[in-house]
Design a protein around this motif. Structure first.
Motif: not given
Length: 185
Positions: A99-103
């Protein structure tokens, strides 16, 4: 085997839901997923902000360890160790739950610049940069700090592009660019 307590259940629920639904996931959804009372959230974390911050603290430690494992598996050659990161990213972004970069998502969703989660994401980026730079120093790269900035940009760009253009292969494109950066005399 014992059942995890409320604190661990909250952390796991928040880890999953904030990644799949974003940082704006509601407290009620977190509590329901964790099967805990509202009081547990406040007792263990002081509220949702504390829970989000602790989730990010844990995931950054896990992700940093993943970088270390990936690089260690590639052997001792700094060039191979750095390029292995992009091979690992190929697998990560191809995962069904990616789902992409959590940060990046956290930084964009948490509008308050003083939110404690931002300190966690900044430190994570510093740690990854330092890891990259250390390998570039070992390689004898002429501008290791600048090259680490460039490689880090490729990593974050890979994660963002894979989210918005999932049919592309950004990790392999980034690896090709990384080779140029790494091989700069």
């Amino acid at each position: 085997m014992s059942t995890p307590g409320p604190r661990e259940r909250l952390l796991e629920a928040a880890r999953e839901l904030t990644y799949s639904q974003g940082m704006g996931v509601g407290v009620d959804a977190l509590l329901k997923s964790a099967s805990v009372a509202r009081r547990s959230l406040y007792e263990h974390f002081g509220g949702k902000d504390g829970l989000l911050t602790e989730v990010l603290r844990r995931t950054t430690a896990e992700d940093e360890e993943s970088y270390h494992r990936t690089m260690a598996a590639a052997g001792d050659d700094p060039r191979a160790r750095l390029l292995a990161i992009f091979d690992q990213l190929t697998d990560v972004v191809a995962g069904p739950d990616f789902r992409g970069c959590r940060y990046l998502a956290a930084d964009l969703a948490l509008a308050d610049p003083d939110h404690p989660a931002h300190a966690i994401t900044r430190q994570y980026r510093t740690d990854i940069h330092d890891l990259l730079e250390a390998e570039l120093v070992r390689l004898g790269h002429p501008t290791p700090a600048q090259a680490a900035d460039q490689l880090h940009l490729l990593i974050e760009g890979t994660l963002a592009t894979a989210t918005t253009r999932p049919t592309t292969n950004p990790a392999q494109a980034a690896k090709s660019l990384a080779e140029h950066i790494i091989n700069t005399p």
